[in-house]
Design a protein around this motif. Structure first.
Motif, PDB file in Angstrom:
ATOM      1  N   LEU A 116       6.792  14.634   0.878  1.00  0.00           N
ATOM      2  CA  LEU A 116       7.788  14.543   1.947  1.00  0.00           C
ATOM      3  C   LEU A 116       9.079  13.920   1.415  1.00  0.00           C
ATOM      4  CD1 LEU A 116       5.581  13.429   4.964  1.00  0.00           C
ATOM      5  CD2 LEU A 116       6.693  15.648   4.641  1.00  0.00           C
ATOM      6  N   ARG A 117       8.923  12.950   0.537  1.00  0.00           N
ATOM      7  CA  ARG A 117      10.090  12.279  -0.034  1.00  0.00           C
ATOM      8  C   ARG A 117      10.870  13.245  -0.916  1.00  0.00           C
ATOM      9  NH1 ARG A 117       7.464   8.204  -2.586  1.00  0.00           N
ATOM     10  NH2 ARG A 117       7.051   7.174  -0.623  1.00  0.00           N
ATOM     11  N   ARG A 118      10.111  14.042  -1.693  1.00  0.00           N
ATOM     12  CA  ARG A 118      10.734  15.016  -2.579  1.00  0.00           C
ATOM     13  C   ARG A 118      11.561  16.001  -1.760  1.00  0.00           C
ATOM     14  NH1 ARG A 118       6.475  17.954  -6.082  1.00  0.00           N
ATOM     15  NH2 ARG A 118       5.725  15.907  -6.661  1.00  0.00           N
ATOM     16  N   GLY A 119      11.036  16.334  -0.581  1.00  0.00           N
ATOM     17  CA  GLY A 119      11.759  17.244   0.300  1.00  0.00           C
ATOM     18  C   GLY A 119      12.911  16.542   1.010  1.00  0.00           C
ATOM     19  N   GLY A 120      13.051  15.232   0.754  1.00  0.00           N
ATOM     20  CA  GLY A 120      14.160  14.484   1.339  1.00  0.00           C
ATOM     21  C   GLY A 120      14.031  14.292   2.840  1.00  0.00           C
ATOM     22  N   LYS A 121      12.797  14.397   3.340  1.00  0.00           N
ATOM     23  CA  LYS A 121      12.644  14.375   4.785  1.00  0.00           C
ATOM     24  C   LYS A 121      12.075  13.058   5.313  1.00  0.00           C
ATOM     25  CE  LYS A 121      12.320  19.261   5.758  1.00  0.00           C
ATOM     26  NZ  LYS A 121      11.436  20.373   6.044  1.00  0.00           N
ATOM     27  N   SER A 122      11.496  12.275   4.421  1.00  0.00           N
ATOM     28  CA  SER A 122      10.846  11.066   4.888  1.00  0.00           C
ATOM     29  C   SER A 122      11.858   9.979   5.222  1.00  0.00           C
ATOM     30  CB  SER A 122       9.877  10.560   3.826  1.00  0.00           C
ATOM     31  OG  SER A 122       9.209   9.431   4.315  1.00  0.00           O
ATOM     32  N   LYS A 123      11.797   9.520   6.448  1.00  0.00           N
ATOM     33  CA  LYS A 123      12.703   8.448   6.851  1.00  0.00           C
ATOM     34  C   LYS A 123      11.944   7.131   6.908  1.00  0.00           C
ATOM     35  CE  LYS A 123      14.817  11.713   9.881  1.00  0.00           C
ATOM     36  NZ  LYS A 123      13.543  12.323  10.237  1.00  0.00           N
ATOM     37  N   GLU A 124      10.745   7.181   6.366  1.00  0.00           N
ATOM     38  CA  GLU A 124       9.877   6.025   6.441  1.00  0.00           C
ATOM     39  C   GLU A 124      10.428   4.855   5.640  1.00  0.00           C
ATOM     40  OE1 GLU A 124       5.113   6.029   6.429  1.00  0.00           O
ATOM     41  OE2 GLU A 124       6.104   6.545   4.580  1.00  0.00           O
ATOM     42  N   SER A 125      10.225   3.671   6.181  1.00  0.00           N
ATOM     43  CA  SER A 125      10.642   2.472   5.467  1.00  0.00           C
ATOM     44  C   SER A 125       9.847   2.346   4.175  1.00  0.00           C
ATOM     45  CB  SER A 125      10.412   1.253   6.354  1.00  0.00           C
ATOM     46  OG  SER A 125      10.409   0.099   5.567  1.00  0.00           O
ATOM     47  N   GLU A 126      10.487   1.857   3.137  1.00  0.00           N
ATOM     48  CA  GLU A 126       9.820   1.809   1.850  1.00  0.00           C
ATOM     49  C   GLU A 126       9.246   0.450   1.506  1.00  0.00           C
ATOM     50  OE1 GLU A 126      13.005   3.415  -0.332  1.00  0.00           O
ATOM     51  OE2 GLU A 126      12.563   5.442   0.329  1.00  0.00           O
ATOM     52  N   VAL A 127       9.582  -0.559   2.306  1.00  0.00           N
ATOM     53  CA  VAL A 127       9.034  -1.891   2.061  1.00  0.00           C
ATOM     54  C   VAL A 127       8.375  -2.422   3.331  1.00  0.00           C
ATOM     55  CG1 VAL A 127       9.538  -4.261   1.359  1.00  0.00           C
ATOM     56  CG2 VAL A 127      10.821  -2.376   0.330  1.00  0.00           C
ATOM     57  N   LEU A 128       7.116  -2.840   3.206  1.00  0.00           N
ATOM     58  CA  LEU A 128       6.399  -3.444   4.337  1.00  0.00           C
ATOM     59  C   LEU A 128       6.379  -4.951   4.135  1.00  0.00           C
ATOM     60  CD1 LEU A 128       3.335  -0.988   4.357  1.00  0.00           C
ATOM     61  CD2 LEU A 128       5.376  -0.847   5.787  1.00  0.00           C
ATOM     62  N   ALA A 131       5.765 -12.308   6.836  1.00  0.00           N
ATOM     63  CA  ALA A 131       6.215 -13.606   6.320  1.00  0.00           C
ATOM     64  C   ALA A 131       6.945 -13.352   4.988  1.00  0.00           C
ATOM     65  CB  ALA A 131       5.059 -14.574   6.171  1.00  0.00           C
ATOM     66  N   ASP A 132       6.517 -14.020   3.912  1.00  0.00           N
ATOM     67  CA  ASP A 132       7.211 -13.826   2.634  1.00  0.00           C
ATOM     68  C   ASP A 132       6.463 -12.854   1.716  1.00  0.00           C
ATOM     69  OD1 ASP A 132       5.074 -15.457   2.241  1.00  0.00           O
ATOM     70  OD2 ASP A 132       6.162 -17.032   1.175  1.00  0.00           O
ATOM     71  N   LEU A 133       5.556 -12.090   2.308  1.00  0.00           N
ATOM     72  CA  LEU A 133       4.822 -11.065   1.556  1.00  0.00           C
ATOM     73  C   LEU A 133       5.555  -9.728   1.659  1.00  0.00           C
ATOM     74  CD1 LEU A 133       2.126 -10.055   0.134  1.00  0.00           C
ATOM     75  CD2 LEU A 133       1.321  -9.562   2.433  1.00  0.00           C
ATOM     76  N   GLU A 134       5.745  -9.079   0.517  1.00  0.00           N
ATOM     77  CA  GLU A 134       6.428  -7.774   0.513  1.00  0.00           C
ATOM     78  C   GLU A 134       5.631  -6.753  -0.278  1.00  0.00           C
ATOM     79  OE1 GLU A 134      11.142  -9.007   0.871  1.00  0.00           O
ATOM     80  OE2 GLU A 134      10.448  -7.705  -0.754  1.00  0.00           O
ATOM     81  N   LEU A 135       5.491  -5.570   0.305  1.00  0.00           N
ATOM     82  CA  LEU A 135       4.816  -4.481  -0.389  1.00  0.00           C
ATOM     83  C   LEU A 135       5.800  -3.310  -0.491  1.00  0.00           C
ATOM     84  CD1 LEU A 135       1.216  -3.194   0.047  1.00  0.00           C
ATOM     85  CD2 LEU A 135       3.094  -1.601   0.330  1.00  0.00           C
TER      86      LEU A 135
END
Ligand code: CA
Length: 225
Positions: A116-128, A131-135
């Motif tokens: 989906l990202r390759r197709g440039g269509k994903s609007k999904e957030s890339e960082v979850l 608190a101070d935890l980041e994925l």
């Protein structure tokens, strides 16, 4: 984001549909090639997941006809373990990627997102975050209080699920179906052990604690005190 799943095995089809819907996708499930083809040609999808072995019109034919009709949505093929030539054939016919059965849902989800990202269509957030935890989904990286934390693929998938469903108590059966494969026996203590390891890495040296056990129900990630 709308996804078409064409799969004749009821168990796999339901597993895919449920998992994708729980992740937030809209899903249409077709049980054979003809239905799948009809849907692919009449509805608009952001992505299609095609099983190769289908009764009647098989996955190859579905793909060929989709491409012939000028539909350029990304297509992910599902193949059996021993069908190496299938993968080559699929890619030649214009499939974008393939996945070998049986697979873990997290693996499928990673492929779907990449396509989906390759197709440039994903609007999904890339960082979850919690608190101070980041994925970071793109870089496949986890930090807490700015400190890098190394996770295995399973631990990463488990943490991703907990973060996505923050505040929700997730039963083991759901965790099993999302992070392990569909035939996984959720009565074993594998999930418990994985949660324990994840806590050791993500919670033990930090405050507040994020991953909590809800006795008899499951696990929840939240910033409670
Ligand atoms: Ca099949």
């Amino acid at each position: 984001m709308k996804i078409l799943v064409v799969e004749d095995e009821p168990k796999t089809g339901t597993y895919l549909k449920q998992g994708l819907m729980e992740t937030g996708f809209v899903v249409d499930l077709a049980n054979d090639g003809l239905d799948g083809l009809h849907l692919a040609l009449t509805e608009a999808y952001d992505l299609a997941i095609l099983d190769v072995m289908l009764p009647g019109v098989d996955g190859w034919q579905v793909l060929q006809r989709i491409r012939k009709a000028g539909k350029d949505m990304p297509v992910l093929f599902l193949t059996a373990r021993d069908q190496v030539e299938d993968r080559v054939k699929g890619l030649e016919l214009g499939a974008d990627d393939y996945l070998v059965k049986p697979f873990a849902f997290s693996e499928l989800l990673a492929r779907v997102r990449t396509l989906l990202r390759r197709g440039g269509k994903s609007k999904e957030s890339e960082v979850l975050r919690a608190a101070d935890l980041e994925l970071d989904l793109l870089r496949r990286r986890v930090t807490r209080a700015g400190k890098r934390i190394d996770l295995t693929a399973k631990e990463f998938a488990l943490l991703e699920l907990l973060l996505r469903r923050q505040g929700e108590v997730l039963p083991r059966s759901l965790i099993a179906s999302q992070v392990w494969d569909m035939n996984f026996d959720s009565d074993t203590n594998v999930i418990e052990v994985a949660i324990k390891r994840l806590r050791l890495k993500v919670d033990d040296d930090f405050e507040p604690k994020l991953i909590h056990t809800v006795r008899g129900m499951g696990y929840v990630l939240e910033t409670q005190s």
